[in-house]
Write an enzyme that holds these catalytic residues in place. Structure first.
Site, PDB file in Angstrom:
ATOM      1  N   ARG B  62       0.849  -1.179   0.000  1.00  0.00           N
ATOM      2  CA  ARG B  62       0.000   0.000   0.000  1.00  0.00           C
ATOM      3  C   ARG B  62       0.886   1.230   0.000  1.00  0.00           C
ATOM      4  O   ARG B  62       1.061   1.888   1.011  1.00  0.00           O
ATOM      5  CB  ARG B  62      -0.891  -0.035   1.239  1.00  0.00           C
ATOM      6  N   LYS B 169       7.049 -18.516   9.418  1.00  0.00           N
ATOM      7  CA  LYS B 169       6.473 -18.733  10.731  1.00  0.00           C
ATOM      8  C   LYS B 169       5.979 -17.386  11.262  1.00  0.00           C
ATOM      9  O   LYS B 169       6.497 -16.357  10.831  1.00  0.00           O
ATOM     10  CB  LYS B 169       7.504 -19.348  11.662  1.00  0.00           C
ATOM     11  N   HIS B 199      13.108 -19.618   9.258  1.00  0.00           N
ATOM     12  CA  HIS B 199      14.342 -18.943   8.871  1.00  0.00           C
ATOM     13  C   HIS B 199      15.459 -19.125   9.870  1.00  0.00           C
ATOM     14  O   HIS B 199      16.575 -18.706   9.642  1.00  0.00           O
ATOM     15  CB  HIS B 199      14.092 -17.448   8.611  1.00  0.00           C
ATOM     16  N   LYS B 203      18.726 -24.981   5.422  1.00  0.00           N
ATOM     17  CA  LYS B 203      18.848 -26.327   4.869  1.00  0.00           C
ATOM     18  C   LYS B 203      20.263 -26.860   5.089  1.00  0.00           C
ATOM     19  O   LYS B 203      20.477 -28.040   5.323  1.00  0.00           O
ATOM     20  CB  LYS B 203      18.546 -26.241   3.375  1.00  0.00           C
ATOM     21  N   GLU B 237      18.848 -15.734  22.622  1.00  0.00           N
ATOM     22  CA  GLU B 237      19.072 -14.472  21.930  1.00  0.00           C
ATOM     23  C   GLU B 237      19.553 -13.465  22.947  1.00  0.00           C
ATOM     24  O   GLU B 237      19.125 -13.500  24.108  1.00  0.00           O
ATOM     25  CB  GLU B 237      17.773 -13.984  21.286  1.00  0.00           C
ATOM     26  N   ASP B 256       6.955 -18.849  19.669  1.00  0.00           N
ATOM     27  CA  ASP B 256       7.821 -18.207  18.684  1.00  0.00           C
ATOM     28  C   ASP B 256       8.968 -19.124  18.264  1.00  0.00           C
ATOM     29  O   ASP B 256       9.352 -19.137  17.099  1.00  0.00           O
ATOM     30  CB  ASP B 256       8.374 -16.900  19.285  1.00  0.00           C
ATOM     31  N   HIS B 261      11.338 -24.132  15.687  1.00  0.00           N
ATOM     32  CA  HIS B 261      12.777 -24.310  15.569  1.00  0.00           C
ATOM     33  C   HIS B 261      13.311 -25.427  16.467  1.00  0.00           C
ATOM     34  O   HIS B 261      13.969 -26.349  16.006  1.00  0.00           O
ATOM     35  CB  HIS B 261      13.445 -22.984  15.907  1.00  0.00           C
ATOM     36  N   LYS B 359      14.942 -14.599  25.387  1.00  0.00           N
ATOM     37  CA  LYS B 359      15.518 -13.340  24.912  1.00  0.00           C
ATOM     38  C   LYS B 359      16.326 -12.723  26.036  1.00  0.00           C
ATOM     39  O   LYS B 359      16.101 -13.014  27.206  1.00  0.00           O
ATOM     40  CB  LYS B 359      14.393 -12.395  24.492  1.00  0.00           C
TER      41      LYS B 359
END
Lengths: 304, 512
Positions: B62, B169, B199, B203, B237, B256, B261, B359
């Site tokens: 937009r 995700k 992400h 792979k 993290e 999350d 993961h 986190k």
């Protein structure tokens, strides 16, 4: 860099160990030994290329400079680790009688039980696999295009003495071309009836590309000359029209296939470190190169 | 029918596969994901010569932009975030293929224009009717967008071409919403055309783990409950939620990270050898692991959750989660979650899998640690082995992907003393300077039509089945006031309750 004057293989090996513990990390994840046989004048460039490639393939790099074979034997070496290298490096200068016995210096310095690759940036031996140093390696890399004179002769010679494990950077250089050409036929499985390769008049890579196309497609491939740089155009004649990849500037190619708009595609000539890194990625025999070399030999024989 | 390409030869491993003629439509052009990951990955692919000539990228957002404004956005993002060097000729290859379609997700005219744009690209750029739709937008809009794609005939390919959709995700926030989401996508795109990207898990990493486990003889014999004491899977993290309060509040660490993961990592470590390494067979083995997961009976004793409080993290003073802008003081969203899972198989019975994520922890790290039992008999004096703990094999996922082996070694000197030493192997150092990023691999897989190693909806649903009871347990604790996320100072390794959780089993967390 530590300078060792009038030294021998065991002192060089000891210096490797000392350098490692000085660096604080005695463990090393090296995957191979790379021997570079080079002139004094090209040593710096060759070692720089090896350094860049060592990021992808951490190796013990042994630069061997064969000096004047007359007089008393002397071995000098510069040994180092770190400073931009993922691995270890020694630049070994040989003079005198030992020049004829370089393999006796190199053999004790090979990493245990891991592959050995050898690279002659210029002046390859006539038969790399029979060379005393070449015999130590399972991958022997020459570069026909580096010959100052007689490049065509150089690649022909390499093709004649082909032994499993031999490879030439002239072949490495054409991987992106080959990938694009294969993509043409991925997209449209048409019958190719003929082809042409246009390049500088003297270009080992172009000769190999023509031989590869001839061998894979069982067609006659015309070899045309242009002013370069390198390979400037490849055309595949098909029953639906011509597929053409032309690259006049050595960077950006135009990709044209029948019934489709022309599209630009980046096709840069790659620098030495990239070529060397590709070459070191696989150390087993390159069968496709073997077949291409055989074909080139036949094509040359047919000309005469 | 499809005759083999004579220029290809399985022995010719130098030749990379280049995607066929195709284009991509990107929804959510202005988001972080697009600018920091997707656009740079597209450039990097082009730079590596893996994108087809004529590849086209269409932005949809937009915004009142023209094509060149969009190109400028891509240019800036590539300059700032691409992995490989910027080359003018690569940029020129891409630049002619940029298009922009302004509009809302419910704007019929905009989707009409999108269809015309795609048709124009097929003509002008030879994209051949092959298009991937990348939904880099909040999942709430997926329904809208795929509905529009269907309505405007964008989702159905012509014969001999393809249409695919890529989603990120989170794949829902519980089993029910995940099913709804799958249904929404499934109504428009067949399962094989839906590509879900996790992400965090490239792979390359998946393949590295599979190679370590199944290409070697020395690890597999000890990869079971006879030798392994327990497994710790950690994703830490060092940052807080940043500006993502809107997304994070109500989602939390478990949804999350653990749902996708950590459970994926657990599958790769716990699964049996697949029949082959094609996507289907690997998926079958992963699903078996998820199906055999059992939760402990007492969730209050075997799970832990926390919220970061203010503190000093890495030399910086930072505020707590409840002080973040957009977070209510009463929020019970966890920023740290730890769970205990049992895998009820012959191989793993009795070996707990401890999964934790958070986190503002000590440092940024993702790893899987197999902690081995102590040797059944130590023929040394007790004092000699005081410093010897348990052997461990650690698969480091990031940063510096590699493997660490921890074992006991004699301390140099005359006394017999044994302590732990680490032996490190780094993938980065040994094979490639920088492995292709997860996004490059995924985008290439999408364009090549390679069945992804990324989760399909069956796996997503099974993961939610594991997590839902834990989330329900926490919600119940919140409701009856019997518990809430325990605060932990920023820059530390999580709340005390997480340590207590392992202490009950007589174990401790590794400091990764």
């Amino acid at each position: 860099m530590i300078e060792l004057i009038d030294t021998n293989a065991s002192q060089i090996a000891a210096e490797f160990t000392r350098a490692r513990s000085r660096a604080g990390s005695p463990a090393m994840g090296m995957v191979m030994t790379l021997i570079i046989v080079v002139d004094e004048s090209d040593a710096e460039d060759a070692m720089r290329a090896a350094r860049a490639a060592s990021h992808e393939h951490p190796a013990r790099v042994l630069g061997v400079i064969l000096g004047d074979g007359r007089g008393a034997a002397q071995i000098n070496a510069q040994v180092g680790t770190g400073s931009g290298w993922s691995g270890e490096t020694a630049l070994i200068r040989l003079r005198g009688e030992v020049v004829k016995h370089a393999e006796s210096v190199v053999l004790p310095l090979l990493l245990p039980d891991s592959p050995v690759a050898i690279w002659w940036p210029n002046h390859p031996p006539e038969d790399p696999a029979a060379d005393p140093l070449g015999r130590l390696a399972q991958r022997r890399i020459t570069d026909a295009a580096s010959a100052v004179r007689g490049k065509t002769q150089a690649i022909r010679l390499q093709c004649e003495v082909y032994t499993p494990g031999n490879t030439d950077l002239a072949w490495t250089r054409i991987t992106p071309w080959r990938a694009l050409l294969a993509a043409v036929l991925d997209q449209r499985p048409v019958k190719v009836t003929g082809a042409s390769v246009t390049a500088e008049r003297i270009s080992p890579s172009a000769d190999l590309l023509a031989a590869w196309l001839a061998d894979r497609l069982r067609i006659k491939v015309e070899r045309k000359s242009s002013r370069g740089p390198g390979i400037t155009e490849v055309v595949l004649h098909t029953n639906e029209g011509d597929a053409r990849i032309s690259r006049p500037d050595g960077k950006l190619a135009m990709f044209s296939v029948p019934d489709k708009p022309d599209r630009p595609v980046a096709l840069k000539r790659r620098a030495l470190p990239e070529l060397l890194a590709e070459e070191l990625r696989r150390l087993d025999e390159d069968e496709v190169y073997a077949e291409t070399a055989k074909r080139l030999r036949k094509m040359e024989a047919g000309k005469q | 029918m499809n005759q083999a390409n004579p220029l290809r030869d399985p022995r010719d491993r130098r030749l990379p596969r280049i995607a066929g003629p195709s284009g991509m439509v990107l929804f959510g052009v202005t988001g972080d994901l697009s600018r920091k990951k997707i656009m740079p990955a597209i450039y990097d692919l082009a730079n590596r010569g893996l994108l087809p000539p004529g590849f086209s990228l269409t932005g949809f957002a937009r915004r009142d932009w023209a094509d060149q404004d969009f190109a400028q956005i891509v240019h800036d993002s590539v300059k700032a975030h691409a992995r490989t060097e910027f080359r003018e000729e690569v940029w020129r290859q891409l630049a002619e293929g940029f298009r922009f379609v302004p509009g809302d997700f419910d704007d019929d005219a905009a989707f009409d224009q999108l269809r015309r744009t795609i048709e124009e690209l097929d003509q002008a750029r030879g994209t051949g009717g092959n298009h991937a739709f990348y939904l880099a937008i909040p999942p709430g809009f997926f329904g809208n967008v795929v509905g529009q794609l269907k309505e405007h005939g964008l989702s159905t390919p012509r014969d001999g071409s393809w249409r695919r959709v890529v989603v990120e995700k989170p794949f829902g926030h519980d089993l029910e919403s995940a099913r709804e989401l799958n249904q929404t996508l499934g109504e428009v795109f067949p399962a094989g055309s839906v590509f879900r990207i996790d992400h965090y898990l490239g792979k390359e990493t998946v393949q590295n783990i599979l190679a370590l486990r199944f290409a070697n003889e020395m690890f597999e014999p000890i990869w079971n409950n006879t030798y392994v004491d327990h497994v710790q899977i950690t994703m830490a993290e060092d940052v807080g939620i940043g500006g993502r309060a809107g997304y994070y509040d109500g989602i939390g660490a478990a949804r999350d990270v653990i749902q996708n993961h950590l459970l994926q990592l657990m599958c790769l470590v716990a699964m049996e050898e697949p029949v082959s390494f094609d996507a289907d067979n690997v998926r079958i083995e992963k699903e078996k692991v998820l199906q055999s997961v059992q939760l402990p009976n007492r969730l209050d004793l075997t799970t832990a959750r926390g919220q970061y409080a203010e503190g000093w993290a890495g030399g910086e003073k930072v505020g707590g989660f409840l002080d973040e802008e957009g977070i209510k003081k009463s929020s019970t969203t966890e920023t740290y979650a730890a769970v205990t899972l049992n895998v009820a198989t012959r191989r793993w019975a009795g070996v707990p899998f401890y999964l934790r994520t958070g986190k503002r922890l000590g440092r940024r790290v993702t790893e899987v640690a197999l902690v081995f039992k102590r040797a059944p008999h130590l023929p040394f004096a007790a004092a000699a082995v005081e410093e010897l703990t348990q052997n461990a094999l650690v698969i480091r996922v990031q940063p510096d992907e590699g493997v660490t082996l921890r074992f006991g070694s004699k301390v140099p000197g005359t006394q017999m003393e044994i302590r732990d030493v680490n032996m490190d192997f780094v993938y980065g150092g040994s094979f490639t300077e920088s492995s292709p990023e997860a996004y490059e691999r995924l985008i290439l897989d999408v364009l090549l039509g390679d069945p992804p190693l990324f989760p399909r909806h069956e796996e997503v649903e099974l993961s939610w089945k594991i997590l839902d009871p834990i989330l329900a347990h926490w919600a119940k604790q919140d409701a009856n006031g019997k518990g809430k996320p325990e605060p932990y100072p920023s820059g530390t390794w999580g709340p005390a309750s997480a340590d207590a959780m392992l202490a009950r089993d007589g174990r401790t967390w590794r400091r990764p």
